[in-house]
Scaffold this motif. Structure first.
Motif, PDB file in Angstrom:
ATOM      1  N   THR A   1     -45.114  43.361 -39.328  1.00  0.00           N
ATOM      2  CA  THR A   1     -44.115  42.347 -40.073  1.00  0.00           C
ATOM      3  C   THR A   1     -44.105  42.447 -41.582  1.00  0.00           C
ATOM      4  O   THR A   1     -44.990  43.025 -42.158  1.00  0.00           O
ATOM      5  N   GLY A   2     -42.989  41.827 -41.950  1.00  0.00           N
ATOM      6  CA  GLY A   2     -42.648  41.721 -43.533  1.00  0.00           C
ATOM      7  C   GLY A   2     -42.278  40.267 -43.614  1.00  0.00           C
ATOM      8  O   GLY A   2     -41.782  39.311 -42.900  1.00  0.00           O
ATOM      9  N   SER A   3     -42.053  39.822 -44.885  1.00  0.00           N
ATOM     10  CA  SER A   3     -41.504  38.831 -45.491  1.00  0.00           C
ATOM     11  C   SER A   3     -40.984  38.791 -46.782  1.00  0.00           C
ATOM     12  O   SER A   3     -40.904  39.517 -47.659  1.00  0.00           O
ATOM     13  N   ILE A   4     -39.970  37.857 -46.919  1.00  0.00           N
ATOM     14  CA  ILE A   4     -39.157  37.584 -48.143  1.00  0.00           C
ATOM     15  C   ILE A   4     -39.531  36.067 -48.489  1.00  0.00           C
ATOM     16  O   ILE A   4     -39.434  35.105 -47.682  1.00  0.00           O
ATOM     17  N   ARG A   5     -40.296  36.318 -49.674  1.00  0.00           N
ATOM     18  CA  ARG A   5     -41.153  34.811 -50.126  1.00  0.00           C
ATOM     19  C   ARG A   5     -40.644  34.614 -51.644  1.00  0.00           C
ATOM     20  O   ARG A   5     -40.446  35.278 -52.385  1.00  0.00           O
TER      21      ARG A   5
ATOM     22  N   GLU B   1     -31.969  37.636 -59.750  1.00  0.00           N
ATOM     23  CA  GLU B   1     -32.135  36.618 -60.639  1.00  0.00           C
ATOM     24  C   GLU B   1     -33.032  35.380 -59.985  1.00  0.00           C
ATOM     25  O   GLU B   1     -33.335  34.403 -60.785  1.00  0.00           O
ATOM     26  N   SER B   2     -33.555  35.705 -58.948  1.00  0.00           N
ATOM     27  CA  SER B   2     -34.282  34.601 -58.322  1.00  0.00           C
ATOM     28  C   SER B   2     -35.857  34.934 -58.139  1.00  0.00           C
ATOM     29  O   SER B   2     -36.148  36.093 -59.004  1.00  0.00           O
ATOM     30  N   GLY B   3     -36.750  34.285 -57.709  1.00  0.00           N
ATOM     31  CA  GLY B   3     -38.165  34.692 -57.657  1.00  0.00           C
ATOM     32  C   GLY B   3     -38.294  35.269 -56.255  1.00  0.00           C
ATOM     33  O   GLY B   3     -39.462  35.116 -55.788  1.00  0.00           O
ATOM     34  N   LEU B   4     -37.255  35.661 -55.397  1.00  0.00           N
ATOM     35  CA  LEU B   4     -37.537  36.444 -54.246  1.00  0.00           C
ATOM     36  C   LEU B   4     -38.273  37.582 -54.373  1.00  0.00           C
ATOM     37  O   LEU B   4     -37.802  38.203 -55.017  1.00  0.00           O
ATOM     38  N   ALA B   5     -39.140  37.941 -53.407  1.00  0.00           N
ATOM     39  CA  ALA B   5     -39.857  39.291 -53.289  1.00  0.00           C
ATOM     40  C   ALA B   5     -39.963  39.533 -51.858  1.00  0.00           C
ATOM     41  O   ALA B   5     -40.184  38.767 -51.053  1.00  0.00           O
ATOM     42  N   TYR B   6     -39.969  40.745 -51.512  1.00  0.00           N
ATOM     43  CA  TYR B   6     -40.187  41.349 -50.280  1.00  0.00           C
ATOM     44  C   TYR B   6     -41.795  41.736 -50.290  1.00  0.00           C
ATOM     45  O   TYR B   6     -42.306  42.146 -51.298  1.00  0.00           O
ATOM     46  N   LEU B   7     -42.251  41.440 -49.037  1.00  0.00           N
ATOM     47  CA  LEU B   7     -43.940  41.513 -49.035  1.00  0.00           C
ATOM     48  C   LEU B   7     -44.012  42.301 -47.576  1.00  0.00           C
ATOM     49  O   LEU B   7     -43.475  41.748 -46.735  1.00  0.00           O
TER      50      LEU B   7
ATOM     51  N   GLU C   1     -39.129  46.093 -40.554  1.00  0.00           N
ATOM     52  CA  GLU C   1     -37.790  46.797 -40.620  1.00  0.00           C
ATOM     53  C   GLU C   1     -36.420  46.015 -40.912  1.00  0.00           C
ATOM     54  O   GLU C   1     -35.637  45.996 -41.819  1.00  0.00           O
ATOM     55  N   LYS C   2     -36.555  44.860 -40.157  1.00  0.00           N
ATOM     56  CA  LYS C   2     -35.356  43.836 -40.307  1.00  0.00           C
ATOM     57  C   LYS C   2     -35.471  43.109 -41.526  1.00  0.00           C
ATOM     58  O   LYS C   2     -34.360  43.028 -42.071  1.00  0.00           O
ATOM     59  N   ILE C   3     -36.813  42.858 -41.910  1.00  0.00           N
ATOM     60  CA  ILE C   3     -36.807  41.882 -43.082  1.00  0.00           C
ATOM     61  C   ILE C   3     -36.703  42.534 -44.331  1.00  0.00           C
ATOM     62  O   ILE C   3     -35.889  42.349 -45.149  1.00  0.00           O
ATOM     63  N   LYS C   4     -37.043  44.131 -44.285  1.00  0.00           N
ATOM     64  CA  LYS C   4     -36.771  44.992 -45.491  1.00  0.00           C
ATOM     65  C   LYS C   4     -35.352  45.108 -45.540  1.00  0.00           C
ATOM     66  O   LYS C   4     -34.955  45.210 -46.800  1.00  0.00           O
ATOM     67  N   ASP C   5     -34.704  45.574 -44.470  1.00  0.00           N
ATOM     68  CA  ASP C   5     -33.255  45.836 -44.428  1.00  0.00           C
ATOM     69  C   ASP C   5     -32.449  44.383 -45.088  1.00  0.00           C
ATOM     70  O   ASP C   5     -31.716  44.822 -46.091  1.00  0.00           O
ATOM     71  N   LEU C   6     -32.901  43.304 -44.636  1.00  0.00           N
ATOM     72  CA  LEU C   6     -32.097  42.021 -45.239  1.00  0.00           C
ATOM     73  C   LEU C   6     -32.367  41.921 -46.462  1.00  0.00           C
ATOM     74  O   LEU C   6     -31.267  41.609 -47.445  1.00  0.00           O
ATOM     75  N   PHE C   7     -33.509  42.330 -47.085  1.00  0.00           N
ATOM     76  CA  PHE C   7     -33.899  42.058 -48.633  1.00  0.00           C
ATOM     77  C   PHE C   7     -33.259  43.307 -49.414  1.00  0.00           C
ATOM     78  O   PHE C   7     -32.518  42.704 -50.310  1.00  0.00           O
ATOM     79  N   ASP C   8     -33.044  44.493 -48.856  1.00  0.00           N
ATOM     80  CA  ASP C   8     -32.317  45.512 -49.604  1.00  0.00           C
ATOM     81  C   ASP C   8     -30.701  45.099 -49.559  1.00  0.00           C
ATOM     82  O   ASP C   8     -30.144  45.414 -50.489  1.00  0.00           O
ATOM     83  N   VAL C   9     -30.286  44.653 -48.544  1.00  0.00           N
ATOM     84  CA  VAL C   9     -28.744  44.456 -48.572  1.00  0.00           C
ATOM     85  C   VAL C   9     -28.404  43.215 -49.377  1.00  0.00           C
ATOM     86  O   VAL C   9     -27.671  43.301 -50.222  1.00  0.00           O
ATOM     87  N   ALA C  10     -29.604  42.144 -49.440  1.00  0.00           N
ATOM     88  CA  ALA C  10     -29.415  41.038 -50.448  1.00  0.00           C
ATOM     89  C   ALA C  10     -29.454  41.464 -51.698  1.00  0.00           C
ATOM     90  O   ALA C  10     -28.630  41.144 -52.528  1.00  0.00           O
ATOM     91  N   LYS C  11     -30.517  42.309 -52.135  1.00  0.00           N
ATOM     92  CA  LYS C  11     -30.473  42.744 -53.584  1.00  0.00           C
ATOM     93  C   LYS C  11     -29.544  43.864 -53.804  1.00  0.00           C
ATOM     94  O   LYS C  11     -29.065  43.670 -55.127  1.00  0.00           O
ATOM     95  N   ASN C  12     -28.896  44.491 -53.156  1.00  0.00           N
ATOM     96  CA  ASN C  12     -27.805  45.273 -53.631  1.00  0.00           C
ATOM     97  C   ASN C  12     -26.423  45.171 -53.158  1.00  0.00           C
ATOM     98  O   ASN C  12     -25.514  45.907 -53.635  1.00  0.00           O
ATOM     99  N   GLY C  13     -26.341  43.988 -52.538  1.00  0.00           N
ATOM    100  CA  GLY C  13     -24.898  43.358 -52.102  1.00  0.00           C
ATOM    101  C   GLY C  13     -24.566  41.985 -53.139  1.00  0.00           C
ATOM    102  O   GLY C  13     -25.039  41.952 -54.265  1.00  0.00           O
ATOM    103  N   ASP C  14     -23.965  41.332 -52.242  1.00  0.00           N
ATOM    104  CA  ASP C  14     -23.807  39.920 -53.046  1.00  0.00           C
ATOM    105  C   ASP C  14     -24.784  38.921 -53.115  1.00  0.00           C
ATOM    106  O   ASP C  14     -24.577  38.025 -53.971  1.00  0.00           O
ATOM    107  N   GLY C  15     -25.781  39.097 -52.309  1.00  0.00           N
ATOM    108  CA  GLY C  15     -26.859  38.068 -52.362  1.00  0.00           C
ATOM    109  C   GLY C  15     -27.441  37.692 -50.834  1.00  0.00           C
ATOM    110  O   GLY C  15     -26.976  38.244 -50.072  1.00  0.00           O
TER     111      GLY C  15
END
Length: 160
Positions: A72-76, A60-66, A16-30
């Motif tokens: 657990t989850g990851s941004i890689r 615009e990056s090659g970052l993805a949520y897994l 949940e924490k990693i997915k939230d980080l990814f979503d905030v980053a994707k929908n926000g400033d980075g």
């Protein structure tokens, strides 16, 4: 025009924490603003709190949520940062989230450095053959998925 620092990161932690980080980053400033918020951007604050001057746009990056199909989850993935790796943002996020682990590898050939969040920075030109063949960071810089396919790669892992 900055030199570009090539980065490969894996941020792993509770799903949940990693997915939230990814979503905030994707929908926000980075991703850096999501990890170590500045609020209003300022050059000097960005350098001090992120380690680089510009944020990383997830789209615009090659970052993805897994999702690892457990708890657990990851941004890689891969991204480029201006002049230097965003080490400070990564350390800040880990300090504030002890249940998260971050692996960051970086390479900036124009300024003659490479390294990782754990191992620190080395001068590329001062490394001998043993470094490139027998250390994790040396091997990572020297190879990539292109090597697995039998294609040539340069020291940054780019196909040649």
């Amino acid at each position: 025009m900055p030199n570009w620092c090539s980065n490969h990161v894996e941020i792993t932690g509770p799903k949940e924490k990693i997915k939230d980080l990814f979503d905030v980053a994707k929908n926000g400033d980075g991703i850096l603003e999501a990890m170590a918020p500045l609020g209003k951007w300022d050059y000097h604050d960005a350098i001090q709190h992120w380690g680089t001057k510009w944020d990383i746009n997830v789209s615009e990056s090659g970052l993805a949520y897994l999702d690892h199909n457990d708890k657990t989850g990851s941004i890689r993935g891969y991204f480029e940062s201006a002049w230097s790796p965003p080490e400070q943002a990564m350390f800040t996020y880990m300090d504030n989230n002890p249940d998260v682990d971050i692996e960051l590898f970086y390479y900036e050939p124009s300024m003659d450095f490479a390294g990782s969040l754990r191992a620190g920075t080395i001068e590329i030109s001062k490394q001998n053959k043993d470094f490139w063949l027998n250390t994790d960071i040396g091997c990572l810089l020297y190879t990539s998925d292109a090597a697995d396919e039998g294609l040539g790669v340069d020291l940054g892992g780019r196909r040649i």
